[in-house]
Design a protein around this motif. Structure first.
Motif, short mmCIF file in Angstrom:
data_model
loop_
_atom_site.label_atom_id
_atom_site.label_comp_id
_atom_site.label_asym_id
_atom_site.label_seq_id
_atom_site.Cartn_x
_atom_site.Cartn_y
_atom_site.Cartn_z
N UNK A 16 6.18 12.51 -11.17
CA UNK A 16 6.26 13.43 -10.01
C UNK A 16 5.02 13.28 -9.13
N UNK A 17 3.86 13.07 -9.77
CA UNK A 17 2.62 12.92 -9.02
C UNK A 17 2.13 11.49 -9.18
N UNK A 18 1.79 10.86 -8.07
CA UNK A 18 1.37 9.46 -8.10
C UNK A 18 0.00 9.31 -8.78
N UNK A 19 -0.20 8.23 -9.50
CA UNK A 19 -1.50 8.03 -10.16
C UNK A 19 -2.60 7.71 -9.15
N UNK A 20 -3.84 7.99 -9.56
CA UNK A 20 -4.98 7.64 -8.71
C UNK A 20 -5.52 6.30 -9.19
N UNK A 21 -5.57 5.34 -8.30
CA UNK A 21 -6.05 4.01 -8.67
C UNK A 21 -7.35 3.72 -7.93
N UNK A 22 -8.22 2.89 -8.53
CA UNK A 22 -9.52 2.64 -7.89
C UNK A 22 -9.32 1.94 -6.54
N UNK A 23 -10.28 2.15 -5.62
CA UNK A 23 -10.15 1.58 -4.27
C UNK A 23 -9.95 0.07 -4.29
N UNK A 24 -10.56 -0.63 -5.23
CA UNK A 24 -10.44 -2.09 -5.23
C UNK A 24 -9.23 -2.58 -6.02
N UNK A 25 -8.41 -1.67 -6.48
CA UNK A 25 -7.24 -2.05 -7.28
C UNK A 25 -6.39 -3.07 -6.52
N UNK A 26 -5.97 -4.10 -7.23
CA UNK A 26 -5.12 -5.11 -6.62
C UNK A 26 -3.70 -4.95 -7.12
N UNK A 27 -2.85 -4.49 -6.22
CA UNK A 27 -1.46 -4.30 -6.58
C UNK A 27 -0.61 -5.49 -6.15
N UNK A 28 0.63 -5.21 -5.88
CA UNK A 28 1.58 -6.27 -5.55
C UNK A 28 1.14 -7.05 -4.31
N UNK A 29 1.03 -8.37 -4.42
CA UNK A 29 0.59 -9.18 -3.28
C UNK A 29 1.69 -9.30 -2.23
N UNK A 30 1.25 -9.47 -0.99
CA UNK A 30 2.21 -9.65 0.09
C UNK A 30 1.87 -10.92 0.85
N UNK A 31 2.88 -11.69 1.13
CA UNK A 31 2.66 -12.92 1.88
C UNK A 31 3.24 -12.72 3.29
N UNK A 32 2.39 -12.95 4.28
CA UNK A 32 2.84 -12.81 5.66
C UNK A 32 3.17 -14.21 6.18
N UNK A 33 4.46 -14.55 6.08
CA UNK A 33 4.88 -15.92 6.40
C UNK A 33 4.50 -16.28 7.83
N UNK A 34 4.55 -15.31 8.71
CA UNK A 34 4.23 -15.57 10.11
C UNK A 34 2.78 -15.97 10.30
N UNK A 35 1.90 -15.39 9.51
CA UNK A 35 0.47 -15.67 9.69
C UNK A 35 0.06 -17.00 9.09
N UNK A 36 0.84 -17.49 8.13
CA UNK A 36 0.47 -18.74 7.45
C UNK A 36 0.51 -19.91 8.41
N UNK A 37 -0.59 -20.69 8.49
CA UNK A 37 -0.66 -21.83 9.41
C UNK A 37 0.32 -22.91 9.00
N UNK A 38 0.56 -22.99 7.72
CA UNK A 38 1.56 -23.94 7.25
C UNK A 38 1.05 -25.36 7.08
#
Ligand code: SF4
Lengths: 502, 256
Positions: B20-42
């Protein structure tokens, strides 16, 4: 006869390590042990067609290391009869390189893998599949003597290992410990991997000792590349190492309480351990300190605001820890179970070469932080705690008192972090060199030895986790005990399976 | 006794109100990565070269990260000059399928089917097997039993005997020396049974993939029902995954 004398983390040209014929090597070895040196590492390095044996002994009185070597053929006289603490090292050498230390009283594999030399191993096996822990076991004969075999899979969320007890009723005559289930081939993988990948093998060689092992690794590479890291990086590494110590000690105190059925302390300490891990998480994002220590320094700074926050959290969490743990010392049923259980004498501790908490519980005044201080510990001493009863109680009390000193240390460090950068990039490694780095991890002495070839690449890397020294101590602790006290004794040592198996 | 009660009062109530209540995670916590295909130079492969485990590949035009391999070291995000890779703070990362762990086909775990949920939804007993785990995954699974998480309030428990279990939770790259023990444990569990793979080692062999001493994770050895990525996964990631599998979180969440 001389040796190469090095400070903790000092590099030297490999050719400076004197080489002796085996007989002289053995005499030198024995005379140093008689003088009170201890074996930090003893291992084989393939050289030409043969094998070189390299001894790394620690002279705590002078705060330095003595290195010397010899060359052997397929067989060599075992030193174990005179120097019992090399028994496990000789078994490792035999298993890795297919050589036979003759007269070794109990020559068995320790990790159950094929020999690295590709031909016959020390037990004359060539191609047979090697099954883990399928080997001879010491047997006590007699009416009503029975054997109890436990593991590899244990009841609980714990790593695998195999324990064989020779019992008479409840009484344990002898416990034999066989490991190797966790063997992942780390030492050889390190040599195949680029340095940027190798650090990840180091981080996971014993996941609960990430800071301890990455610190030893980083110091070796820094020394080999003549890198002087900034003072602030040393301080942050020290803070992280002490947090690792407090977290694990607190967890162990809770687990010890759990093993004697005293649930209040078990529950509180389980949670408090998490609070300490979360402090490490606040420093670098990962509760185990992954990716914090790198050759050259640390990847994350502790800014003033975070330092103040950590300081506050250390105080409150420690107060709660004291509150939880003090219950142990005032509960007679707990003390009744802790006191006198699993005692190891100081003579046995010396002969077996125990390190860390287990050694200090037997009256051995050894602690790398004070004996061969490195980094921040050269200017900021942390007192070691020594007790004499050698039992579960001593190992528990030491964990508690050590944690108190560690909290004190990190609170002081957090208040006076040096005003420098936290990272200094490292250059190429010097070729044909050797360096030894010792670190006092939460279990005890961690020893990493690095050798480089002419090309400046690592040519050999030897890791000795404190558990390598101490598993036999647990076997000694079980002599004449009740088999039902095994979980308690085991927890009081809390050794690493993967750190041993590599 | 008085002392114990006093300590109890001082320690206070510490069980989280998750989910019901979300956990508190440290500021530097690394969660699920996201790839921005548009930004990638390729046209560079800096991230692929920097990755210690080969978790990044190019699939046609898009860059894809395999969370089943990823150690969450952050090297790729640090090295990428165009900011194509970033790590979110989303701790929810467990999936039901191996292919769902790729950033380009990302899909959170779904619940067991209705029939399985009716049996295991509020009672799931697992046998944990460490098969070469470094004790970090083990520790972060074990911590779920502490009162912060209080796993048993969800009806999930770790049991000592495989005979009492409904499945295994595997950690570690499955060393050759643990292969037999793992398979025997699995065989001793009555069917139907579930397999949960925790950590990049158990999923793909992690940093040990390719070492002759390991099998390279459970993939291909056991039919995996739940993949929980990370090195090690944060305890909240593990708890979230388990609760998704039994249907206590997610689409099929039943009023709890
Ligand atoms: S964060 Fe994951 S994908 Fe990126 S470099 Fe590290 S292991 Fe590879």
């Amino acid at each position: 006869m001389s040796t190469l004398t090095l400070r903790n983390g000092q590099k030297a040209s490999f050719s400076q390590v004197p080489e002796y014929p085996f007989a002289e090597f053995a005499d030198l070895f024995k005379s140093f042990i008689t003088q009170g040196f201890s074996v930090s590492s003893y291992f084989g390095v393939p050289s030409g067609d043969g094998l070189m044996l390299l001894a790394v002994l620690t002279n705590r009185n002078q705060g330095n290391l003595a290195l010397f070597r010899t060359r052997i053929e397929k067989t060599f006289p075992s030193l174990t009869p005179e120097i019992p603490q090399v028994h496990w090292f000789e078994r490792e050498i035999a298993e890795q390189y297919g050589v036979v230390p003759e007269r070794h009283p109990w020559l068995k594999p320790i990790r159950f893998h094929k020999s690295y030399n590709g031909s016959l191993d020390a037990w004359n096996r060539a191609d047979e599949a090697i099954e883990p822990c399928v080997t001879d076991y010491f047997r006590v004969q007699g009416p009503e003597v029975h054997q109890v075999a436990v593991g590899p899979v244990h009841a609980g969320i714990i790593e695998p290992g195999h324990f064989r007890f020779q019992c008479h009723g409840e009484k344990v005559f002898h416990l034999e410990i066989e490991l190797g289930y966790q063997h992942r081939g780390i030492e050889r993988a390190i040599l195949r991997a680029p340095l940027g990948k190798a650090i990840h093998l180091i981080q996971t060689l014993a996941g609960d000792t990430t800071i301890g092992h990455t610190t030893a690794w980083a110091r070796n590479l820094e020394s080999l590349s003549d890198t002087v890291i900034p003072a602030r990086a040393h301080a942050i590494r020290g803070i992280a190492l002490e947090l690792e110590r407090i977290a694990n000690h607190t967890g162990d105190l809770g687990a010890l309480a759990g093993d004697v059925g005293f649930l209040p302390t078990a529950s509180y300490c389980g949670r408090l351990r998490g609070d300490y891990l979360n402090m490490t998480g606040s420093v670098c994002g990962n509760r185990f300190g992954r990716n914090l220590v790198r050759p050259g320094g640390v990847t994350q700074d502790i800014a003033a605001e975070l330092a103040a926050d950590l300081n506050k959290r250390a105080s409150t969490t420690w107060k709660l820890t004291e509150n939880a743990v003090d219950l142990l010392w005032s509960t007679s049923s707990v003390l009744g179970r802790f006191r006198g259980t699993g005692a190891v004498s100081s003579e046995d501790a010396v002969r077996a070469g125990l390190v860390g908490v287990a050694a200090r519980a037997c009256g051995l005044n050894i602690d790398v932080r004070s004996d061969l201080p490195w980094g921040i510990y050269q200017t900021h001493a942390v007192p070691s705690v020594i007790l004499f009863s050698g039992d579960v109680h001593a190992r528990a009390v030491i964990r508690y008192l050590e944690s108190r000193h560690s909290v004190q240390f990190l609170k002081e460090e957090l208040k006076m972090l040096p005003d420098t950068p936290t990272f200094q990039s490292t250059g190429a490694l010097e070729g044909d060199s050797i360096v030894v780095s010792l670190v006092e991890g939460w279990r005890g002495e961690i020893c990493h030895v690095a050798l480089t070839g002419a090309d400046g690449n690592l040519s050999h890397y030897k890791i000795t986790d404190p558990s390598f020294h101490n598993w036999f101590g647990l076997a000694l602790a079980l002599r004449d005990q009740q088999i039902s006290d095994f979980p308690l004794c085991n927890k009081s040592f809390n050794l690493s399976y993967c750190g041993h198996d590599l | 006794m008085y002392r114990i009660i006093k300590a109890r009062l001082k320690q206070g109530y510490n069980t989280s109100r998750f989910p019901q209540v979300e956990p508190v995670l440290p500021p530097l916590f690394m969660g699920r990565p996201e790839v921005d295909a548009g930004a990638c130079r390729g046209d560079c492969r800096d991230c692929m070269d920097a990755c210690p485990v080969g978790a990044i590949s190019r699939k046609g035009e898009t860059l894809s990260m395999d969370l089943g391999k990823c150690l969450f070291c952050g090297e790729c995000a640090r090295i990428c000059t165009s900011g194509a890779i970033s790590f979110s703070r989303d701790y929810r990362m467990a999936t039901s399928g191996r292919q769902d762990l790729s950033t380009d086909a990302w899909k959170l775990a779904t619940a067991l089917d209705a029939k399985a949920r009716s049996v295991f939804g509020h009672s799931l007993k697992l046998r944990q097997v460490s098969a070469g785990g470094c004790n970090a995954c083990e520790a972060d699974v074990n911590v779920l039993n502490t009162l912060t998480f209080d796993l048993s309030r969800f009806g999930i428990q770790f049991v000592a005997s495989p005979r009492h279990a409904d499945g295994v939770l595997v950690t570690g790259p499955v060393t050759k020396n643990m292969e037999v023990a793992l398979m025997k444990t699995m065989a001793a569990i009555p069917s139907p049974k579930f397999v949960v793979a925790v950590g990049s080692c158990a999923i793909s062999g992690g940093i040990f993939q390719g070492n002759e001493e390991v099998c390279g994770g459970v993939e291909g050895m056991l039919p995996v029902d739940l993949y929980i990525p990370g090195c090690p996964p944060n305890p909240w990631t593990i708890l979230d995954g388990l609760l998704r599998m039994v249907g206590q979180i997610g689409d099929r969440k039943k009023g709890r």
